[in-house]
Design a protein around this motif. Structure first.
Motif, PDB file in Angstrom:
ATOM      1  N   ASP A  41       0.826  -1.184   0.037  1.00 53.99           N
ATOM      2  CA  ASP A  41       0.034  -0.019  -0.123  1.00 53.99           C
ATOM      3  C   ASP A  41       0.693   1.250  -0.070  1.00 53.99           C
ATOM      4  O   ASP A  41       0.240   2.253   0.203  1.00 53.99           O
ATOM      5  N   GLY A  42       2.194   1.157  -0.264  1.00 56.31           N
ATOM      6  CA  GLY A  42       2.899   2.532  -0.130  1.00 56.31           C
ATOM      7  C   GLY A  42       3.356   2.940   1.180  1.00 56.31           C
ATOM      8  O   GLY A  42       3.834   4.130   1.203  1.00 56.31           O
ATOM      9  N   LYS A  43       3.125   2.035   2.370  1.00 56.45           N
ATOM     10  CA  LYS A  43       3.207   2.758   3.631  1.00 56.45           C
ATOM     11  C   LYS A  43       4.600   2.253   4.170  1.00 56.45           C
ATOM     12  O   LYS A  43       5.199   1.383   3.584  1.00 56.45           O
ATOM     13  N   ALA A  44       5.128   3.015   5.291  1.00 51.30           N
ATOM     14  CA  ALA A  44       6.235   2.699   5.908  1.00 51.30           C
ATOM     15  C   ALA A  44       6.104   1.315   6.478  1.00 51.30           C
ATOM     16  O   ALA A  44       5.098   0.810   6.848  1.00 51.30           O
ATOM     17  N   ALA A  45       7.203   0.662   6.828  1.00 49.55           N
ATOM     18  CA  ALA A  45       7.302  -0.674   7.539  1.00 49.55           C
ATOM     19  C   ALA A  45       8.095  -0.413   8.677  1.00 49.55           C
ATOM     20  O   ALA A  45       8.918   0.239   8.940  1.00 49.55           O
ATOM     21  N   ALA A  46       7.806  -1.305   9.680  1.00 48.58           N
ATOM     22  CA  ALA A  46       8.392  -1.270  10.978  1.00 48.58           C
ATOM     23  C   ALA A  46       9.591  -2.204  11.032  1.00 48.58           C
ATOM     24  O   ALA A  46       9.458  -3.394  11.040  1.00 48.58           O
TER      25      ALA A  46
END
Length: 181
Positions: free
Chosen positions: A55-60
């Motif tokens: 979804d184009g979001k950052a990952a932890a």
């Protein structure tokens, strides 16, 4: 016979479902967290890359196994890949450590192994960075058969030509049936 087929089909589906559930819980099949470098020494900076968040979001990221703690993998421009960095602590002991990245939406997770060593891995030979054409010899283990002396090169080529002509003449005689004495 029909009962055996149903039991076998049920067993296959159960095993396949368990494998699929394990794949979802640990990470998507075929996807891993790529670590560069994969072998590091204490104090090195490591880059982690993955395609965990679609979804184009950052990952932890979690590098607490090696003692580096949490880090963020930010989305790359124009792609579904995320990347982030962490530093291997000076106190890290030699061994293999699992580094994990997880997408906040959906909980998808990938992992990769980081090898910590006290000695750095051997570096590749230095590349040619000067201008112009490269010079020098290639170390192949064959030795210095070819030099830059044009007389020796011509003599070698002449010897090869004589050997080829002699071989051709002998094969021709044998084909005609003259025989070789």
């Amino acid at each position: 016979m029909r009962r055996s087929a149903r039991l076998l089909t049920g067993a296959v589906l159960a095993v396949g479902g368990a494998g699929l559930a394990a794949g979802i819980a640990y990470g998507v099949h075929g996807q891993v967290l790529e670590l560069v470098p994969a072998t590091a020494v204490p104090g090195d900076q490591v880059t982690a890359k993955a395609t965990v968040c679609r979804d184009g979001k950052a990952a932890a990221g979690d590098a607490s196994a090696v003692g580096a703690g949490a880090f963020t993998l930010a989305p790359a421009i124009g792609g579904g890949e995320v990347a982030g960095r962490f530093r291997v602590p000076e106190s890290a002991q030699p061994g293999t450590y699992e580094i994990v990245a997880q997408c906040p939406s959906g909980g998808r997770q990938v992992a990769g192994d980081l090898v910590v060593s006290l000695t750095p891995p051997p570096s590749p030979e230095p590349t040619h960075s000067g201008g112009g054409l490269p010079h020098g010899s290639v170390k192949t283990g064959v030795g210095g058969a070819f030099g830059t002396d044009p007389v020796q090169t011509a003599a070698g080529l002449a010897a090869l030509a004589v050997a080829a002509a002699g071989g051709t003449w002998l094969l021709h005689r044998r084909a005609r049936g003259d025989g070789i004495i």
